[in-house]
Scaffold this motif. Structure first.
Motif, short mmCIF file in Angstrom:
data_model
loop_
_atom_site.label_atom_id
_atom_site.label_comp_id
_atom_site.label_asym_id
_atom_site.label_seq_id
_atom_site.Cartn_x
_atom_site.Cartn_y
_atom_site.Cartn_z
N LYS A 138 1.04 -1.00 0.56
CA LYS A 138 0.41 0.11 0.26
C LYS A 138 1.01 1.29 0.05
CE LYS A 138 -4.11 -2.07 2.15
NZ LYS A 138 -4.96 -2.04 3.53
N LEU A 139 2.03 1.00 1.10
CA LEU A 139 2.93 2.27 1.00
C LEU A 139 3.67 3.01 -0.12
CD1 LEU A 139 4.00 4.59 2.73
CD2 LEU A 139 6.16 2.55 2.66
N ALA A 140 4.11 1.51 -1.19
CA ALA A 140 4.51 1.77 -2.46
C ALA A 140 3.55 2.24 -3.72
CB ALA A 140 5.29 0.19 -2.52
N THR A 141 2.20 1.99 -3.37
CA THR A 141 1.48 2.59 -4.32
C THR A 141 1.41 3.23 -4.08
OG1 THR A 141 0.20 0.20 -4.37
CG2 THR A 141 -1.17 2.32 -5.52
N THR A 142 0.96 4.06 -2.60
CA THR A 142 1.08 6.04 -2.43
C THR A 142 2.15 6.50 -2.59
OG1 THR A 142 -0.23 5.55 -0.43
CG2 THR A 142 0.29 7.55 -0.47
N LEU A 143 3.15 5.82 -2.58
CA LEU A 143 4.52 7.07 -3.48
C LEU A 143 4.47 6.96 -4.41
CD1 LEU A 143 7.34 5.31 -0.95
CD2 LEU A 143 6.07 7.82 -0.61
N LEU A 144 4.18 5.87 -5.50
CA LEU A 144 4.23 5.74 -6.57
C LEU A 144 2.87 6.87 -7.53
CD1 LEU A 144 4.95 4.90 -9.53
CD2 LEU A 144 3.86 3.22 -9.00
N GLY A 145 1.97 7.03 -6.47
CA GLY A 145 1.31 8.22 -7.19
C GLY A 145 1.56 9.81 -6.62
N VAL A 146 2.15 9.50 -5.97
CA VAL A 146 2.71 11.05 -5.12
C VAL A 146 3.84 11.25 -6.53
CG1 VAL A 146 4.04 11.77 -3.60
CG2 VAL A 146 1.89 11.01 -2.70
N VAL A 147 4.62 10.83 -6.66
CA VAL A 147 5.42 10.69 -8.26
C VAL A 147 5.28 10.84 -8.87
CG1 VAL A 147 7.26 9.61 -8.89
CG2 VAL A 147 7.57 9.43 -6.30
N LEU A 148 4.11 10.79 -9.77
CA LEU A 148 3.38 11.03 -10.83
C LEU A 148 2.57 12.07 -10.26
CD1 LEU A 148 1.91 7.58 -11.89
CD2 LEU A 148 3.89 8.42 -12.67
N VAL A 149 1.85 12.56 -9.68
CA VAL A 149 1.17 14.13 -9.41
C VAL A 149 2.47 14.27 -9.37
CG1 VAL A 149 -0.22 15.56 -8.34
CG2 VAL A 149 -0.71 12.46 -8.00
N LEU A 150 3.56 14.91 -8.85
CA LEU A 150 4.28 15.29 -8.89
C LEU A 150 5.47 16.21 -9.84
CD1 LEU A 150 6.47 14.81 -5.36
CD2 LEU A 150 4.92 17.29 -5.80
N PHE A 151 5.11 14.95 -10.82
CA PHE A 151 6.02 15.15 -12.43
C PHE A 151 5.71 15.65 -12.37
CE2 PHE A 151 7.20 12.56 -15.85
CZ PHE A 151 8.53 13.07 -16.27
N SER A 152 4.06 15.11 -13.08
CA SER A 152 2.73 16.16 -13.76
C SER A 152 2.76 17.47 -13.65
CB SER A 152 1.19 15.51 -14.00
OG SER A 152 1.53 13.90 -13.98
N PHE A 153 2.37 17.53 -12.67
CA PHE A 153 2.67 19.16 -11.68
C PHE A 153 3.62 19.94 -12.61
CE2 PHE A 153 3.52 22.00 -9.02
CZ PHE A 153 2.53 23.74 -9.19
N PHE A 154 5.00 19.46 -13.02
CA PHE A 154 6.36 19.82 -12.97
C PHE A 154 6.58 20.13 -14.02
CE2 PHE A 154 10.76 18.69 -15.06
CZ PHE A 154 11.56 20.68 -14.40
N ILE A 155 5.47 19.16 -14.73
CA ILE A 155 5.92 18.81 -16.91
C ILE A 155 4.88 20.34 -16.92
CG2 ILE A 155 4.52 17.85 -18.55
CD1 ILE A 155 6.13 15.54 -17.50
N TYR A 156 3.46 20.16 -15.73
CA TYR A 156 2.67 21.13 -16.31
C TYR A 156 3.34 22.63 -15.79
CZ TYR A 156 -1.25 24.68 -15.49
OH TYR A 156 -2.25 25.73 -15.39
N ILE A 157 3.91 22.84 -15.40
CA ILE A 157 4.64 24.41 -15.10
C ILE A 157 5.58 25.02 -15.66
CG2 ILE A 157 5.85 25.25 -12.58
CD1 ILE A 157 3.48 24.66 -11.99
N ARG A 158 6.39 23.89 -15.86
CA ARG A 158 8.11 23.56 -17.42
C ARG A 158 7.11 24.24 -18.53
NH1 ARG A 158 12.11 24.23 -19.89
NH2 ARG A 158 13.64 22.56 -20.65
N TYR A 159 6.28 23.75 -19.13
CA TYR A 159 5.49 24.23 -20.46
C TYR A 159 4.53 25.06 -20.08
CZ TYR A 159 8.21 20.43 -22.18
OH TYR A 159 8.94 19.76 -21.90
N SER A 160 4.23 25.65 -19.15
CA SER A 160 2.80 27.01 -19.24
C SER A 160 3.18 27.71 -18.29
CB SER A 160 2.11 26.84 -18.20
OG SER A 160 2.60 26.62 -16.89
N VAL A 161 4.15 28.17 -18.80
CA VAL A 161 5.18 29.09 -18.16
C VAL A 161 5.93 29.35 -18.96
CG1 VAL A 161 7.28 30.66 -16.76
CG2 VAL A 161 5.17 29.44 -15.87
N LYS A 162 6.15 31.08 -19.73
CA LYS A 162 7.44 31.10 -20.86
C LYS A 162 8.01 31.09 -20.89
CE LYS A 162 3.12 30.78 -24.00
NZ LYS A 162 2.13 31.27 -24.98
N PRO A 163 9.84 31.12 -21.07
CA PRO A 163 10.89 31.89 -20.89
C PRO A 163 10.97 33.17 -21.80
CG PRO A 163 11.14 29.91 -22.15
CD PRO A 163 9.75 29.65 -21.43
#
Length: 163
Positions: A138-163
């Motif tokens: 259960k812990l491993a599944t929860t951690l994997l979910g958190v990592v995926l959410v953070l990774f998705s958030f990072f990609i969103y921030i990276r491509y939504s903010v224009k340099p």
């Protein structure tokens, strides 16, 4: 008496009794005095109303256009297996058997600590080990979910903010 098709009918109320002995109930109807045969009798189950209807008509002995008829209705007792109801005529007596529903098989008992230990492969402390592995999964599944959410958030921030 009423006439229908050249016949006159006399209504007859046969002696009957319902013996209620759980799980099986037996209905007995005595038609021996009137000479009813199997082809003169109808036994029907009205499922929508949980009623058993037994009816019949037969010619009166020695008469040309006189017929004897009867119609009885009985509630089907709770707990009866509707698919297993049987009727039988023997020596002018109808016996309708209303068997009870057979109890369903009991579900298998929950695993005990000893059974869990065998499944876990370790005779000593196996139940605790299985629980630890379940919690770890259960812990491993929860951690994997958190990592995926953070990774998705990072990609969103990276491509939504224009340099």
């Amino acid at each position: 008496m009423d006439g229908a098709g050249g016949r006159s009918y006399e209504d007859f109320k046969p002696p009957h009794k319902m013996v209620r002995e759980p799980p099986t109930h037996t209905l007995t109807i005595d038609l021996s005095a009137k000479g009813y045969k199997k082809e003169h009798i109808k036994v029907q189950l009205v499922r929508s109303r949980r009623r058993l209807v037994v009816s019949g008509e037969c010619p009166v002995a020695g008469e040309t256009n006189r017929w004897s008829r009867f119609r009885l209705q009985f509630p089907v007792p709770d707990g009866c297996d509707l698919k297993a109801i049987q009727a039988r005529l023997h020596d002018g007596v109808i016996r309708v058997t209303l068997p009870g529903v057979k109890p369903q098989q009991q579900p298998p008992p929950a695993k005990t600590a000893a059974a869990a230990a065998v499944v876990g492969g370790d005779q000593r402390g196996g139940g605790e080990r299985c629980q630890f592995l379940r919690e770890r999964g259960k812990l491993a599944t929860t951690l994997l979910g958190v990592v995926l959410v953070l990774f998705s958030f990072f990609i969103y921030i990276r491509y939504s903010v224009k340099p």
